[in-house]
Scaffold this active site. Structure first.
Site, mmCIF file in Angstrom:
data_model
loop_
_atom_site.group_PDB
_atom_site.id
_atom_site.type_symbol
_atom_site.label_atom_id
_atom_site.label_comp_id
_atom_site.label_asym_id
_atom_site.label_seq_id
_atom_site.Cartn_x
_atom_site.Cartn_y
_atom_site.Cartn_z
ATOM 1 N N TRP A 180 0.854 -1.151 0.000
ATOM 2 C CA TRP A 180 0.000 0.000 0.000
ATOM 3 C C TRP A 180 0.889 1.198 0.000
ATOM 4 C CZ3 TRP A 180 -4.645 0.459 3.690
ATOM 5 C CH2 TRP A 180 -5.734 -0.184 3.120
ATOM 6 N N TYR A 255 13.875 -8.731 -3.732
ATOM 7 C CA TYR A 255 13.247 -9.367 -2.570
ATOM 8 C C TYR A 255 14.175 -9.294 -1.360
ATOM 9 C CZ TYR A 255 11.102 -12.915 0.418
ATOM 10 O OH TYR A 255 10.534 -13.578 1.483
ATOM 11 N N GLN A 302 -6.574 6.883 44.145
ATOM 12 C CA GLN A 302 -5.686 5.713 44.114
ATOM 13 C C GLN A 302 -5.978 4.784 42.944
ATOM 14 O OE1 GLN A 302 -5.887 2.365 47.061
ATOM 15 N NE2 GLN A 302 -3.885 3.172 47.711
ATOM 16 N N TRP A 360 -9.726 7.546 30.814
ATOM 17 C CA TRP A 360 -9.384 8.401 31.949
ATOM 18 C C TRP A 360 -10.003 9.792 31.842
ATOM 19 C CZ3 TRP A 360 -3.449 7.170 31.515
ATOM 20 C CH2 TRP A 360 -3.219 5.840 31.939
ATOM 21 N N GLY A 362 -12.687 10.507 30.175
ATOM 22 C CA GLY A 362 -14.141 10.417 30.217
ATOM 23 C C GLY A 362 -14.797 10.858 28.926
ATOM 24 N N GLU A 386 4.398 -2.792 8.260
ATOM 25 C CA GLU A 386 5.766 -3.256 8.529
ATOM 26 C C GLU A 386 5.762 -4.670 9.099
ATOM 27 O OE1 GLU A 386 8.698 -0.681 7.099
ATOM 28 O OE2 GLU A 386 6.592 -0.425 7.492
#
Length: 406
Positions: A180, A255, A302, A360, A362, A386
């Site tokens: 691509w 190749y 916490q 986190w 929201g 890749e």
């Protein structure tokens, strides 16, 4: 040394660069110029590739590399960041961003100053890719493909005449592409892998340098989930005639060249995913220590602390894997397994970090007002190009087996 190159790294003003794409992967290009040294303030630094000695931390960088890191970060935040949302929405790279990469010398990082490149190290290229990805992975992959794939192939296998013609272009103003075909919409030069003798199977595959004006037509442009500003298109080569002088390297070795360069390219993708993970994490953490709930900063709860501590550790592990692979490659040591590990783990942590960042923050993290949803979309490509995640696992397993099986 030209004055434009003198201020390149720290002032974000002038150094050459390039963009690329290939056909087993097709790669393209344009062109710019770099000088043998650059000046920051009143001091001059050599572009001689760095040699490291002693037992150093993987987080230890040369003064030149640290300056590059600072310069690219400033360029990315000050110049690229304001354009990211529009480029993503329009699915098109801003031409001024591409030119900026060239002007900053970020498109020919390892290319010798003789060909207008910066003449610095592979690690420097990885640093640039990471810093750009913290702001926009689309821009990062443009820089990555140009440096770790296209430029490297030309440096290693081109004739002196080909280097003079194409390396200079790739460092100063020309983009390249692949299949691509990344960067194919902007590319002017392509590295095309074609089979000149199908009866020989993969041993007939040969690499050609193909200029767009030879008749290459850009066809369908893909509409993608992520890295939308990075163009991905089909190319048409109907009736394109390429002279024998444009064979890159040896006939039938295409190749081999492609496989070898992909190993190096995987370190670049690891750096891109690392930067993406860090960028998403940084955006989320700023929010967590500004927003309050029940009278306390969100980041001080916490339950939240446990989550971001875990992700921070995993991002640091990704960084160590990535720079370990980069330095092994730079030192001429075996690095294929380490590159596969870095690329695989980096893609996993990029997905995790960006997904957690959305959670986190929201509801606002789910909107386009914040860059987190884009980081999450962009992260998905890491497990695909890749070499897919399963290909990385297969490579790692094969190399582990070779150390134990008799």
């Amino acid at each position: 040394m030209t004055s434009r190159v003198a201020n390149a790294l720290l002032t974000a003003r002038r150094l050459p660069g390039v963009v690329t794409a290939a056909s087993c992967r097709v790669h393209c290009a344009r062109s710019s110029v770099v000088s043998p040294a650059f000046v920051v303030g009143s001091r001059q630094f050599s572009h001689t590739p760095t040699t490291r000695s002693g037992l150093n931390s993987l987080n230890e960088f040369t003064e030149e590399e640290l300056m590059l890191k600072e310069s690219v970060a400033k360029f990315a935040n000050d110049f690229i960041k304001p354009k990211v949302r529009a480029m993503d929405e329009n699915e098109l790279m801003d031409k001024s961003v591409i030119q900026g990469l060239f002007d900053q010398g970020l498109m020919g990082i390892e290319t010798d100053p003789e060909y207008s490149g910066a003449g610095t190290s592979f690690t420097a290229a990885i640093i640039a890719v990471e810093e750009l990805a913290k702001v926009d992975p689309s821009v990062s992959v443009c820089c990555d493909v140009q440096n770790t794939l296209v430029n490297t192939l030309v440096r290693q296998h081109a004739t002196p005449a080909q280097k003079e013609k194409y390396l200079t272009k790739l460092a100063t103003d020309t983009v390249r592409s692949k299949m691509w075909i990344t960067n194919s919409y902007e590319a002017e030069i392509f590295l095309v892998f074609a089979n000149v003798d199908p009866s020989k199977g993969y041993k007939g595959i040969t690499c050609f340098i193909v200029d767009k004006d030879m008749g290459v037509q850009v066809a369908k442009k893909e509409k993608k989930l992520g890295i939308r500003a990075s163009s991905t298109c089909s190319l048409s080569f109907d009736d394109v005639k390429v002279p024998a002088a444009n064979v890159l390297g040896e006939v039938g070795k295409g190749y081999k060249y492609a496989i070898e360069i992909l190993n190096e390219g995987r370190i670049g993708i690891a750096a891109q995913m690392l930067g993406l993970a860090q960028g998403a994490f940084d955006e989320a953490m700023e929010y967590l220590f500004q927003r309050k709930q029940f009278g306390s900063l969100i980041g001080d709860f916490q339950g939240m602390q446990f989550q971001y501590a875990q992700v921070a550790m995993e991002i640091e592990a990704t960084r160590l894997l990535t720079y370990n692979a980069a330095r092994l490659k730079e030192q001429g040591k075996p690095f294929v397994k380490e590159a596969a590990m870095a690329k695989l783990y980096a893609s996993q942590i990029a997905e995790k970090a960006s997904a957690k960042a959305v959670e986190w923050v929201g509801g606002v993290g789910f909107t386009r007002e914040f860059p987190l949803e884009k980081f999450f979309r962009d992260s998905r490509i890491g497990a695909i190009y890749e070499g897919t995640s399963n290909i990385q696992l297969q490579t790692i397993a094969k190399l582990i087996r070779s150390g134990y099986a008799k």
